[in-house]
Design a protein around this motif. Structure first.
Motif, mmCIF file in Angstrom:
data_model
loop_
_atom_site.group_PDB
_atom_site.id
_atom_site.type_symbol
_atom_site.label_atom_id
_atom_site.label_comp_id
_atom_site.label_asym_id
_atom_site.label_seq_id
_atom_site.Cartn_x
_atom_site.Cartn_y
_atom_site.Cartn_z
ATOM 1 N N UNK A 127 0.835 -1.206 0.000
ATOM 2 C CA UNK A 127 0.000 0.000 0.000
ATOM 3 C C UNK A 127 0.868 1.254 0.000
ATOM 4 N N UNK A 128 1.948 1.238 0.763
ATOM 5 C CA UNK A 128 2.854 2.390 0.779
ATOM 6 C C UNK A 128 3.502 2.588 -0.586
ATOM 7 N N UNK A 129 3.855 1.488 -1.274
ATOM 8 C CA UNK A 129 4.437 1.592 -2.613
ATOM 9 C C UNK A 129 3.425 2.197 -3.582
ATOM 10 N N UNK A 130 2.192 1.721 -3.545
ATOM 11 C CA UNK A 130 1.149 2.250 -4.430
ATOM 12 C C UNK A 130 0.872 3.723 -4.124
ATOM 13 N N UNK A 131 0.883 4.063 -2.843
ATOM 14 C CA UNK A 131 0.617 5.444 -2.444
ATOM 15 C C UNK A 131 1.761 6.355 -2.878
ATOM 16 N N UNK A 132 2.995 5.890 -2.723
ATOM 17 C CA UNK A 132 4.148 6.677 -3.165
ATOM 18 C C UNK A 132 4.092 6.906 -4.675
ATOM 19 N N UNK B 290 11.396 0.960 -4.046
ATOM 20 C CA UNK B 290 12.047 0.383 -2.865
ATOM 21 C C UNK B 290 11.040 -0.390 -2.006
ATOM 22 N N UNK B 291 9.866 0.175 -1.791
ATOM 23 C CA UNK B 291 8.848 -0.485 -0.967
ATOM 24 C C UNK B 291 8.311 -1.734 -1.649
ATOM 25 N N UNK B 292 8.149 -1.696 -2.969
ATOM 26 C CA UNK B 292 7.686 -2.887 -3.690
ATOM 27 C C UNK B 292 8.702 -4.010 -3.580
ATOM 28 N N UNK C 291 0.269 -8.720 -6.178
ATOM 29 C CA UNK C 291 0.053 -7.279 -6.006
ATOM 30 C C UNK C 291 1.386 -6.548 -5.836
ATOM 31 N N UNK C 292 2.344 -7.185 -5.166
ATOM 32 C CA UNK C 292 3.667 -6.578 -5.024
ATOM 33 C C UNK C 292 4.379 -6.514 -6.377
ATOM 34 N N UNK D 232 -1.026 -7.255 -15.011
ATOM 35 C CA UNK D 232 0.394 -7.407 -15.331
ATOM 36 C C UNK D 232 0.605 -7.707 -16.815
ATOM 37 N N UNK D 233 -0.267 -8.512 -17.407
ATOM 38 C CA UNK D 233 -0.114 -8.813 -18.833
ATOM 39 C C UNK D 233 -0.315 -7.556 -19.686
ATOM 40 N N UNK D 234 -1.271 -6.720 -19.287
ATOM 41 C CA UNK D 234 -1.469 -5.461 -20.018
ATOM 42 C C UNK D 234 -0.247 -4.560 -19.870
#
Length: 315
Positions: A167-172, A183-185, A197-198, A238-240
């Protein structure tokens, strides 16, 4: 009435005003474990039967109940001297509970921050997530290495921690902090290498950063991991992303761009056309491809073949 501030990330530490207590100052392993179990279930009553099961399993002594009650008395003397049953550690019907109003636990703070971040906009959520991750920068229940209940608690927390990092990676990424997002991912993938999701956060972050080749490499690692370990392929998001990365790379300059462009051409021309009507028997003969299409296919084939020959010659 005494108010306790407790850290369960790393080594157990309890603060009661100016007094600081550590794991070895709670009357022994069993009283300490009773406290830790109640801390993990902060504000939730835990029955005496459940505590006996967690503490001794199938090896509970005959006098397990009075032994448990004596351990709780010892624990109270250390946590709330002079308060008896009226401090943070309280008796409920058939069990015990830690009063949430009198006990502050870093694990509980982590969960509260995560819940708040999930309900607000990225600009407000990101600092909440960073605070939560900072709280959880040490192992949960570091003093308990053997009990199964501690391992179960760590597993549950690890899943929440991975979710917080994603969530932090997506938010960043939403805030265009791409280095932080990547880095978070990667930290989330170090925890759970098969978390789609990661992987999505990583691939989309690389795409947004313009690092198309790295994005394709990340997708390929994801595809191999999922195929080898789960027997499945990455999902449609991911495929897209992979297709966008391929097209973006093909639009660039250099040998790789030429090869990818050729492969995309072959893919588009050779895949079967979607059915538009009732299924019918294939025709006995097929019409030749239009001359411009045939020329494009020959050109694409020549590009790919030349690339492969050079690769084999350099091997």
């Amino acid at each position: 009435m005494a108010h306790l501030t407790v850290h369960v990330f790393g080594n157990l530490t309890i603060r009661r005003g100016p007094v600081v207590l550590h794991a070895h100052q709670l009357g022994g392993p069993k009283p300490r474990q009773i406290l830790e179990i109640l801390l993990v279930h902060l504000g939730q009553p835990v029955s005496k039967d459940r505590l006996i099961e967690l503490l001794w399993g199938a090896s509970a002594p005959v006098e397990a109940l009075p032994t448990l009650e004596s351990y709780v008395s010892v624990l109270r003397r250390h946590l709330q001297p002079g308060a008896g049953k009226f401090g943070p550690l309280q008796t409920t019907t058939g069990g015990y509970v830690l009063d949430r109003d009198l006990v502050e636990v870093d694990l509980d703070q982590f969960d509260v921050l995560l819940q708040r971040a999930q309900k607000t906009i990225p600009g407000l959520a990101y600092p909440l997530l960073l605070r939560a991750l900072d709280l959880a920068n040490a192992p949960l229940l570091g003093d308990e290495l053997v009990p199964a209940w501690a391992s179960d608690a760590r597993d549950l927390h690890a899943a929440r921690l991975t979710g917080a990092r994603i969530l932090a990676s997506e938010t960043a990424a939403a805030l265009h902090r791409m280095d932080d997002a990547l880095e978070l991912a990667n930290l989330a993938l170090a925890d759970e290498p098969l978390n789609e999701r990661a992987w999505t956060a990583l691939v989309l972050g690389l795409e947004a950063s313009g690092r198309n080749a790295e994005g394709l490499q990340a997708f390929d690692r994801c595809r191999h991991a999922m195929q080898n370990e789960l027997g499945c392929a990455p999902g449609p998001i991911l495929r897209a992303a992979q297709l966008r990365l391929l097209r973006a790379t093909a639009d660039g300059d250099g040998e790789l761009a030429n090869v990818l462009s050729a492969l995309l051409m072959l893919h588009e021309q050779l895949r079967p056309a979607p059915a538009t009507g009732p299924v019918s028997r294939p025709a006995a003969t097929t019409s030749p491809r239009p001359e411009p299409v045939a020329d494009s296919l020959r050109e694409a084939t020549d590009v790919v073949t030349s690339f492969l020959r050079r690769a084999v010659a350099r091997a």
